[in-house]
Enzyme design. Sequence first.
Site, PDB file in Angstrom:
ATOM      1  N   SER A  14       0.825  -1.206   0.000  1.00 48.49           N
ATOM      2  CA  SER A  14       0.000   0.000   0.000  1.00 48.49           C
ATOM      3  C   SER A  14       0.872   1.274   0.000  1.00 48.49           C
ATOM      4  O   SER A  14       1.616   1.474  -0.954  1.00 48.49           O
ATOM      5  CB  SER A  14      -0.967  -0.076   1.192  1.00 48.49           C
ATOM      6  OG  SER A  14      -1.935   0.914   1.131  1.00 48.49           O
ATOM      7  N   ASP A  62     -10.458  -3.720  -4.469  1.00 49.86           N
ATOM      8  CA  ASP A  62      -9.744  -2.872  -3.503  1.00 49.86           C
ATOM      9  C   ASP A  62     -10.497  -1.557  -3.340  1.00 49.86           C
ATOM     10  O   ASP A  62     -10.714  -0.832  -4.325  1.00 49.86           O
ATOM     11  CB  ASP A  62      -8.318  -2.626  -4.021  1.00 49.86           C
ATOM     12  CG  ASP A  62      -7.414  -2.000  -2.972  1.00 49.86           C
ATOM     13  OD1 ASP A  62      -7.907  -1.228  -2.138  1.00 49.86           O
ATOM     14  OD2 ASP A  62      -6.209  -2.266  -3.021  1.00 49.86           O
ATOM     15  N   HIS A 104      -8.365  -4.677  -0.316  1.00 44.87           N
ATOM     16  CA  HIS A 104      -7.075  -4.048  -0.009  1.00 44.87           C
ATOM     17  C   HIS A 104      -6.189  -4.975   0.830  1.00 44.87           C
ATOM     18  O   HIS A 104      -4.968  -4.890   0.763  1.00 44.87           O
ATOM     19  CB  HIS A 104      -7.320  -2.723   0.735  1.00 44.87           C
ATOM     20  CG  HIS A 104      -6.116  -1.839   0.734  1.00 44.87           C
ATOM     21  ND1 HIS A 104      -5.554  -1.342  -0.424  1.00 44.87           N
ATOM     22  CD2 HIS A 104      -5.347  -1.369   1.753  1.00 44.87           C
ATOM     23  CE1 HIS A 104      -4.501  -0.601  -0.119  1.00 44.87           C
ATOM     24  NE2 HIS A 104      -4.346  -0.607   1.199  1.00 44.87           N
TER      25      HIS A 104
HETATM   26  C1  MLT Z   1      -1.336   6.024  -0.300  1.00 47.67           C
HETATM   27  O1  MLT Z   1      -1.623   7.099   0.186  1.00 47.67           O
HETATM   28  O2  MLT Z   1      -0.173   5.606  -0.444  1.00 47.67           O
HETATM   29  C2  MLT Z   1      -2.462   5.164  -0.777  1.00 47.67           C
HETATM   30  O3  MLT Z   1      -3.635   5.865  -0.797  1.00 47.67           O
HETATM   31  C3  MLT Z   1      -2.589   3.932   0.042  1.00 47.67           C
HETATM   32  C4  MLT Z   1      -2.852   4.268   1.474  1.00 47.67           C
HETATM   33  O4  MLT Z   1      -3.955   4.692   1.804  1.00 47.67           O
HETATM   34  O5  MLT Z   1      -1.948   4.140   2.271  1.00 47.67           O
END
Ligand code: MLT
Length: 208
Positions: free
Chosen positions: A109, A159, A190
């Site tokens: 992520s 996701d 996710h």
């Molecule tokens: C990010 O900000 O890298 C993506 O939206 C994934 C997350 O929520 O961490």
Amino acid sequence: MSDTPADPGFVHRFEPGREPDRAPLLLLHGTGGDEHDLIPLAERLAPDAAILSPRGKVNEQGLTRFFRRSPNGVWDRDDFEARTLELAGFVRQACAAYRLPRPIALGYSNGANIAWNLLLKAPDLLAGAVLLRAMLPFDPRPLPDLRGVPVLLIAGTDDELIPVERAGLLAALLGEAGADVSYEALHAGHGLTAQDLALVGEWLATHR
Ligand code: MLT
């Protein structure tokens, strides 16, 4: 855990591996995680690998991340670029201090998102990357030459945070840069599934 280099720059964990010539894993956690989160996963999937696992420096309302974003979720591009270079500097310094060869990044992520920018902005840093639930929210061209760099990208079609088409765009972009991309879109959300773990384990067995 073992000694830390004189000025690590990032809170991190280092676990020495049992195969010093094979690529260590650079673990990059997701939003709200820390340097401990991905260690059980790495130990299960690559039990002999050395592990370098930094903690992101950004605090978003108590949640740890690798770069800032606005309250409506838009990435702060300047911060993204600056934090990428800072992280690249840490990886270089830590690899020298711990005598590690080039690592393979394993990011989830938010950690996967800074990992792909490490590939673009520090193309000699990594021996490869596993990007779990990553996305491309803007066009980061110009691209470096990533020929010969293996990348595994796994998205979830359901996701709720990462639109699967944005993961597909990232796979296409890394391929355009010449990386050897394996892209999988699983029927998953996710969170990681047993299928993710099986694919990562197989990929690491052949690319480390
Ligand atoms: C990010 O900000 O890298 C993506 O939206 C994934 C997350 O929520 O961490």
